[in-house]
Design a protein around this motif. Structure first.
Motif, PDB file in Angstrom:
ATOM      1  N   LEU A 199       0.846  -1.190   0.000  1.00 15.33           N
ATOM      2  CA  LEU A 199       0.000   0.000   0.000  1.00 15.33           C
ATOM      3  C   LEU A 199       0.884   1.244   0.000  1.00 15.33           C
ATOM      4  O   LEU A 199       1.692   1.445   0.912  1.00 15.33           O
ATOM      5  CB  LEU A 199      -0.900   0.003   1.239  1.00 15.33           C
ATOM      6  N   VAL A 200       0.747   2.071  -1.030  1.00 18.12           N
ATOM      7  CA  VAL A 200       1.610   3.251  -1.127  1.00 18.12           C
ATOM      8  C   VAL A 200       1.310   4.215   0.018  1.00 18.12           C
ATOM      9  O   VAL A 200       0.211   4.235   0.582  1.00 18.12           O
ATOM     10  CB  VAL A 200       1.444   3.958  -2.487  1.00 18.12           C
ATOM     11  N   ALA A 201       2.308   5.029   0.361  1.00 16.30           N
ATOM     12  CA  ALA A 201       2.186   5.911   1.521  1.00 16.30           C
ATOM     13  C   ALA A 201       1.010   6.873   1.389  1.00 16.30           C
ATOM     14  O   ALA A 201       0.325   7.164   2.379  1.00 16.30           O
ATOM     15  CB  ALA A 201       3.486   6.686   1.709  1.00 16.30           C
ATOM     16  N   ALA A 202       0.747   7.371   0.161  1.00 11.71           N
ATOM     17  CA  ALA A 202      -0.356   8.310  -0.018  1.00 11.71           C
ATOM     18  C   ALA A 202      -1.691   7.648   0.270  1.00 11.71           C
ATOM     19  O   ALA A 202      -2.603   8.276   0.832  1.00 11.71           O
ATOM     20  CB  ALA A 202      -0.335   8.878  -1.435  1.00 11.71           C
ATOM     21  N   ALA A 230      -2.176   5.080   2.363  1.00 11.63           N
ATOM     22  CA  ALA A 230      -2.238   4.893   3.808  1.00 11.63           C
ATOM     23  C   ALA A 230      -2.568   6.211   4.504  1.00 11.63           C
ATOM     24  O   ALA A 230      -3.375   6.236   5.465  1.00 11.63           O
ATOM     25  CB  ALA A 230      -0.908   4.341   4.316  1.00 11.63           C
ATOM     26  N   SER A 231      -1.984   7.306   4.045  1.00 14.19           N
ATOM     27  CA  SER A 231      -2.274   8.606   4.626  1.00 14.19           C
ATOM     28  C   SER A 231      -3.727   9.006   4.404  1.00 14.19           C
ATOM     29  O   SER A 231      -4.380   9.585   5.290  1.00 14.19           O
ATOM     30  CB  SER A 231      -1.338   9.653   4.016  1.00 14.19           C
ATOM     31  N   THR A 232      -4.252   8.703   3.229  1.00 10.85           N
ATOM     32  CA  THR A 232      -5.639   9.008   2.937  1.00 10.85           C
ATOM     33  C   THR A 232      -6.567   8.253   3.880  1.00 10.85           C
ATOM     34  O   THR A 232      -7.517   8.816   4.438  1.00 10.85           O
ATOM     35  CB  THR A 232      -5.966   8.665   1.476  1.00 10.85           C
ATOM     36  N   VAL A 233      -6.306   6.972   4.061  1.00 13.46           N
ATOM     37  CA  VAL A 233      -7.115   6.173   4.979  1.00 13.46           C
ATOM     38  C   VAL A 233      -7.045   6.751   6.392  1.00 13.46           C
ATOM     39  O   VAL A 233      -8.065   6.867   7.097  1.00 13.46           O
ATOM     40  CB  VAL A 233      -6.677   4.704   4.970  1.00 13.46           C
ATOM     41  N   ALA A 234      -5.856   7.133   6.827  1.00 12.28           N
ATOM     42  CA  ALA A 234      -5.701   7.691   8.169  1.00 12.28           C
ATOM     43  C   ALA A 234      -6.512   8.973   8.341  1.00 12.28           C
ATOM     44  O   ALA A 234      -7.103   9.221   9.406  1.00 12.28           O
ATOM     45  CB  ALA A 234      -4.227   7.958   8.459  1.00 12.28           C
ATOM     46  N   THR A 235      -6.577   9.781   7.292  1.00 10.93           N
ATOM     47  CA  THR A 235      -7.294  11.045   7.368  1.00 10.93           C
ATOM     48  C   THR A 235      -8.787  10.847   7.564  1.00 10.93           C
ATOM     49  O   THR A 235      -9.438  11.613   8.278  1.00 10.93           O
ATOM     50  CB  THR A 235      -7.041  11.872   6.096  1.00 10.93           C
ATOM     51  N   PRO A 263      -3.883   0.829   8.203  1.00  9.94           N
ATOM     52  CA  PRO A 263      -2.825   0.147   7.451  1.00  9.94           C
ATOM     53  C   PRO A 263      -1.571   1.006   7.413  1.00  9.94           C
ATOM     54  O   PRO A 263      -1.643   2.228   7.291  1.00  9.94           O
ATOM     55  CB  PRO A 263      -3.435  -0.018   6.055  1.00  9.94           C
ATOM     56  N   ALA A 264      -0.440   0.388   7.519  1.00 11.23           N
ATOM     57  CA  ALA A 264       0.832   1.116   7.504  1.00 11.23           C
ATOM     58  C   ALA A 264       1.305   1.338   6.071  1.00 11.23           C
ATOM     59  O   ALA A 264       1.046   0.509   5.186  1.00 11.23           O
ATOM     60  CB  ALA A 264       1.892   0.332   8.268  1.00 11.23           C
TER      61      ALA A 264
END
Length: 611
Positions: A145-148, A150-155, A178-179
């Motif tokens: 899972l690309v970092a962008a 994962a960041s989107t999911v976190a947001t 997800p990391a």
């Protein structure tokens, strides 16, 4: 000229895209004997899995293709239409005067899956199982899972937990975030694809019959049934702050098919540049090229690409960035006033040399703070009342501008208010067939996952106006005026497919790319790597449709002298950092018959492969 990687050159085939796995899948398909159309579809299906924050099988996918055997150049429109029940009166009855950017109210017919199948049915050669197989493998067995993403999911994780449990079940496995780089799976999506393949296999051995059976299963069978039940029967939280069901139904899916239509093209610098018609924003690029031709930009480009061009605030590079920015403002104003799917767009007039010459006279030495759509054929431009109000608020200092962060990548708020973003893939094969495709929509952060299917619906209705009588007004069966903009540049036996994600910026970032390659002597990779910029004075097409008066967002690699020179001309310059703007890729055929491909280094995701 500096380049981050080699320009790929070979004889067999080339694939370039916004994700290395999709590029590898496309090349695998060429190696297996497929053509560029098979490879583009395989890469496109892979993108729906590995970039779920940027697109999905329920999203949108316009594409442009060129078949070498008969020099046929065409558009396949994978842009779904507004539902039959989606009228301006229906939205107003809900107290909604602007389509929200998230949730069921923004849903249009999913177009991506149908577009890829249409491409395969008309021009492909491989069985559907071979083309769809890699995407199933990534969904079932996992991918990094690309970092962008994962960041989107976190947001949006809290919103998922509170309001969108079907999305939480997919993107918060075990309730945890997800990391970045973690192995991620989507078993429901794998199962959906496998069921579609089973329906295809049941149609017998004929390849086209199998493709049609899969299409029916999606648009008239179990997928359509699941969409209908979810959208009509489940109220979901959206950007209005309330929960709503939606207007999309199974009969909307059943009534829709991807369509093939002609491209729109203009000549420029020895090639013809091809775009979709004005239901997309592609003609914005063509209008800019016409204006730049009228301004005699050739000598300026050559001077601006010479060593030392950016050493002085009043040098040729400053002048080039200024002129290209001012031209973009004029073309985008015409887009806002004239583009849409109402059948009355005066496109011939908008793209005429005479109109371009008239508009080019508006480009001055200073940054223009106005908003000036033109009057093709003497017609009076008409702008949405909400756009005029947003313009007035911004000019009064009350703009909610996008700033710099997130440009070219998804910009997501904690409540899921997101314009989303996009993917891109370009393919050329050993026969000279070419495809440019810009899949988008069905973003994980903008619409809840349909139960059991593993993917979300497109929210492209947010690009309509809930005001009657405009080219881009909401109306049943009408396509939203999308920003998606694949492209081909075709010469006599040569040319290339190209494009980029980036919403409203797509047809700005590709202008300096084309100028540097076609006029400045840079190769494809050098032109992609060169510093980029765009105007944020242009109105956003997505909710909440912001702009920054005289805004100019630029990569710092243009140099301090150039940025200072632009500011001195009145541009509100925002330094975006050195490597931030655009994700252009390209693949094509050289004049001597050799194949080439190049991809974007920004974000460490794009990749080109070939031999």
């Amino acid at each position: 000229m500096f380049a981050t990687r080699p320009l790929l050159t070979g004889t067999f085939g080339m694939v370039a895209s916004t994700h290395w796995l999709a590029s590898a899948v496309g090349m695998r398909t060429l190696e297996a004997g497929g053509n560029a159309f098979d490879a583009a579809a395989a890469a496109g299906f892979a993108l729906t899995v590995v970039e779920p924050h940027l697109n999905g099988p329920g999203g949108d996918a316009p594409l442009i293709g060129h078949r070498a055997s008969d020099a046929r150049t065409f558009v396949i429109c994978g842009q779904g239409v507004a539902p039959a029940r989606a009228t301006t009166a229906a939205y107003r009855a809900l107290g909604v005067d602007e389509v929200p950017g998230t949730g069921h109210l923004a849903a249009v017919v999913p177009g991506a899956f149908g577009a890829w199948l249409d491409l395969l049915a008309r021009y492909g050669t491989l069985p559907l199982a071979d083309v769809l197989g890699p995407a199933i493998g990534y969904a079932r067995d996992g991918y990094p899972l690309v970092a962008a993403a994962a960041s989107t999911v976190a947001t949006v994780a809290d919103m998922f937990r509170a309001h969108w449990p079907t999305s939480a079940a997919v993107y918060l496995p075990g309730g945890a975030l997800p990391a970045p780089g973690a192995r991620f799976t989507n078993p429901d999506l794998a199962t959906t694809f496998e069921r579609l393949l089973a329906e295809a296999a049941a149609a017998g051995p004929d390849r086209e019959a199998q493709v049609e059976a899969a299409r029916r299963a999606f648009y008239e069978g179990f997928v359509a049934d699941a969409v209908d039940a979810f959208v009509s029967g489940t109220s979901v939280h959206d950007a209005t702050g309330r929960a709503h069901t939606g207007f999309l139904r199974g009969d909307d899916l059943a009534a829709w098919r991807a369509t093939e239509e002609p491209t729109v093209a203009v000549p420029f610098a020895g090639v013809e540049v091809h775009k979709t018609a004005a239901w997309g924003q592609g003609p914005v690029l063509l209008q800019q090229l016409r204006l730049l031709d009228a301004l005699g930009v050739d000598d300026l480009v050559r001077a601006a690409t010479a060593p030392g061009a950016g050493d002085a605030p009043d040098g040729p590079l400053t002048e080039l960035v200024h002129v290209v920015t001012e031209v973009a403002k004029l073309a985008a104003a015409d887009r806002d006033a004239w583009y849409g799917d109402d059948g009355e767009v005066p496109l011939d007039a908008l793209l005429s040399p005479a109109y371009a010459a008239q508009r080019a006279r508006l480009v001055g030495a200073e940054a223009d703070g106005g908003y000036r759509p033109g009057s093709p054929d003497g017609r009076t431009p008409r702008l949405a009342r909400a756009l005029v109000a947003a313009r007035a608020a911004a000019d009064a200092g009350d703009a909610r501008g996008p700033g710099v962060a997130g440009l070219g990548e998804p910009t997501v708020s904690p409540i899921g208010l997101s314009p989303g973003d996009t993917c891109h893939v370009d393919v050329v094969d050993r026969w000279g067939n070419r495809v440019s495709a810009t899949p988008s929509g069905g973003w994980l952060q903008s619409s809840p996952v349909v139960p059991g299917l593993g993917f979300a619906l497109p929210t492209r209705a947010q690009m309509f106006w809930v005001e009657d009588g405009l080219p881009a007004s909401l109306a049943p069966g009408r396509r939203p005026r999308t920003t998606l903009s694949p492209a081909l540049a075709l010469g006599d036996g040569h040319g290339f497919a190209f494009g980029t994600p980036g919403g409203d910026q797509q047809d700005q970032w590709t202008v300096p790319f084309l100028l540097r390659h076609l006029l400045g002597g840079l190769d494809l990779q050098e032109a992609i790597d060169a510093p980029a910029w765009h105007s944020s004075h242009v109105h956003g097409s997505f909710h909440p449709r912001t702009h920054v008066p005289r805004g100019l967002v630029a990569e710092s690699r243009l140099g301090p002298a150039v940025l200072a020179g632009l500011a001195a001309r009145g541009h509100a310059v925002a330094d975006a950092g050195p490597w931030t703007l655009g994700r252009i890729s390209a693949a094509g055929v050289r004049a001597d018959g050799l194949l080439q491909a190049a991809a974007n280094p920004r974000g460490r995701q794009g990749y080109a492969v070939g031999r």
